[in-house]
Design a protein around this motif. Structure first.
Motif, mmCIF file in Angstrom:
data_model
loop_
_atom_site.group_PDB
_atom_site.id
_atom_site.type_symbol
_atom_site.label_atom_id
_atom_site.label_comp_id
_atom_site.label_asym_id
_atom_site.label_seq_id
_atom_site.Cartn_x
_atom_site.Cartn_y
_atom_site.Cartn_z
ATOM 1 N N GLY A 36 0.784 -1.051 -0.257
ATOM 2 C CA GLY A 36 0.183 -0.167 -0.296
ATOM 3 C C GLY A 36 0.838 0.970 0.110
ATOM 4 N N SER A 37 1.935 1.067 -0.056
ATOM 5 C CA SER A 37 3.538 2.455 0.583
ATOM 6 C C SER A 37 4.593 1.851 0.065
ATOM 7 C CB SER A 37 3.414 2.908 1.671
ATOM 8 O OG SER A 37 2.284 2.832 2.188
ATOM 9 N N VAL A 38 4.989 3.184 -1.027
ATOM 10 C CA VAL A 38 6.597 2.668 -1.303
ATOM 11 C C VAL A 38 7.482 2.607 -0.093
ATOM 12 C CG1 VAL A 38 8.392 2.938 -2.748
ATOM 13 C CG2 VAL A 38 6.223 2.938 -3.860
ATOM 14 N N PRO A 39 8.266 2.238 0.813
ATOM 15 C CA PRO A 39 8.624 2.268 2.328
ATOM 16 C C PRO A 39 9.596 3.419 1.969
ATOM 17 C CG PRO A 39 9.366 0.448 1.181
ATOM 18 C CD PRO A 39 8.166 1.256 0.101
ATOM 19 N N PRO A 51 2.707 4.371 -6.307
ATOM 20 C CA PRO A 51 3.431 3.966 -6.792
ATOM 21 C C PRO A 51 4.726 5.549 -6.955
ATOM 22 C CG PRO A 51 2.054 3.959 -8.793
ATOM 23 C CD PRO A 51 1.447 4.091 -7.813
ATOM 24 N N SER A 52 4.693 6.239 -6.432
ATOM 25 C CA SER A 52 4.920 6.873 -6.701
ATOM 26 C C SER A 52 5.863 7.554 -5.733
ATOM 27 C CB SER A 52 4.788 8.495 -7.134
ATOM 28 O OG SER A 52 3.810 9.028 -6.142
ATOM 29 N N GLY A 53 5.153 6.718 -4.418
ATOM 30 C CA GLY A 53 5.911 6.724 -2.604
ATOM 31 C C GLY A 53 5.194 8.173 -2.399
ATOM 32 N N THR A 54 4.435 9.580 -2.831
ATOM 33 C CA THR A 54 4.083 10.643 -2.061
ATOM 34 C C THR A 54 3.461 10.080 -1.233
ATOM 35 O OG1 THR A 54 4.707 12.002 -4.077
ATOM 36 C CG2 THR A 54 3.143 13.421 -2.353
#
Length: 379
Positions: free
Chosen positions: A127-130, A278-281
């Motif tokens: 659910g998140s890019v670390p 997917p941008s991690g923002t």
């Protein structure tokens, strides 16, 4: 204290800088007592705290509440997200906790993102890019840089989990706080075996994730720890992370965002849809109920503004109308944008630039990225 119209409940906020306690009459919503005790954060590039200080701060804050705390029927703990707490077999911290705003784990983050298959794979599974704030990157850092401490860990906890366990003797957490670790899958709503394998973390070291509304237990005597000041048998809720608790307390519903300016700056909203940016923002957290909490966060908010005010020898409110000065207050690297190696940048100085304008520029820099992220959080 006047006679309460309902049971007394205790709310605990264990943040980066202090623990705050409110005792509330559940029948009227009135605050009948409050207490607060500070924590010590050590380090320059590192950010660490002794978890035992959190426990002592909780005991001190409860003591300040006087007899009201001794009449509590229930208590719930909200805590700063992401912090890595490692405990030995006796439940004693192995080392100081690595706090969320410690970004030394940036190299480990890069490795983990690549090894799982890139940002898109992380967003879809977790659910998140670390980011270097996340607990999974801190555990990887500990294994690489302090292998003896990692090997001594018999339990891995988040800050709110640590305090809940001290109250009840039970190792539990909730989906909201667990969703900020990087090893809990929002897709499966369970610990992700592949991520744990990459991070070399035994799932037996982790707490049980309880369902929303499920009680953690009751206050009891925990071996080796001083009593909390709450009566034995007091019901203990599962608790959650600080942002999830704030959303719950505000009664947020989808479409109504919050901008919060504290040690960190955050913008978030409740959503019925699972975020996968997917941008991690946007971090795709779970909330404290059964929905989701898309959130964007900056590392440098009030701490950065206060540091600029200190350098200028000014009160934090002593600003002047903005001029041409631009200040990017990335004093500890940054999370949004994802620049963990960044430093602060000041430009646009003139002879006429005042100290108050510099301080205003620090405020402007602290909120600029949050305002940019707002649209992404609501989408």
């Amino acid at each position: 204290m006047t006679a309460p119209q309902g049971p007394l409940v205790v709310g605990v906020d264990s943040s980066t800088q202090s623990t705050k306690v409110l005792v509330v009459d559940a029948g009227t919503g009135d605050v009948v007592a409050r207490g607060q005790a500070a924590h010590t954060v050590t380090g320059d590039q590192r950010r660490e705290s002794d978890p035992q200080e959190w426990w002592q701060a909780l005991r001190e804050a409860l003591a300040q509440c006087g007899p009201a705390a001794a009449e509590a029927a229930a208590v719930s703990v909200a805590g700063q997200q992401h912090g890595l707490v490692t405990l030995d077999a006796q439940g004693v911290p192995v080392r100081p906790a690595l706090l969320w705003n410690d970004v030394r784990s940036a190299p480990q983050r890069d490795r983990l993102v690549a090894e799982l298959g890139g940002p898109g794979e992380w967003a879809e599974r977790i659910g998140s890019v670390p980011l270097p704030a996340y607990t999974v990157t801190k555990w990887a850092w500990l294994r690489e840089n302090e292998p003896q401490a990692a090997a001594a860990a018999a339990a891995v906890r988040l800050p709110h989990d640590f305090l809940t366990e001290r109250l009840t003797g039970r190792a539990v957490t909730d989906r909201g706080d667990a969703s900020g670790t990087g090893w809990w899958s929002s897709a499966q709503q369970a610990y992700d075996e592949k991520v744990l394998e990459l991070a070399e973390l035994d799932p037996q070291l982790l707490p049980e994730v309880l369902a929303p509304g499920e009680a953690a237990g009751t206050v009891g005597e925990v071996a080796g720890w001083e009593p909390s000041g709450l009566p034995e048998g007091t019901l203990v809720a599962t608790g959650t992370g600080d942002n999830m608790a704030a959303a719950l307390g505000l009664g947020l519903r989808p479409g109504r965002p919050v901008v919060s300016l504290g040690t960190s700056g955050t913008v978030y909203a409740v959503s019925p849809h699972r975020p996968t940016d997917p941008s991690g923002t946007v971090s795709g957290f779970a909330d404290a109920r059964a929905d989701w909490l898309p959130l964007a966060c900056t590392l440098n908010c009030t701490l950065a503004v206060d540091r600029v005010a200190e350098l200028l020898g000014r009160d934090r409110e002593a600003v002047d109308p903005a001029g041409e000065t631009v200040l990017l207050p990335f004093l500890d690297g940054e999370r949004t944008p994802d620049f963990p190696y960044a430093t602060g940048l000041l430009t646009g100085l003139r002879h006429a630039t005042s100290g108050g304008q510099l301080l205003q520029a620090a405020y402007d820099g602290a909120v600029f990225t949050l305002l940019q992220a707002l649209d992404r959080v609501l989408n």
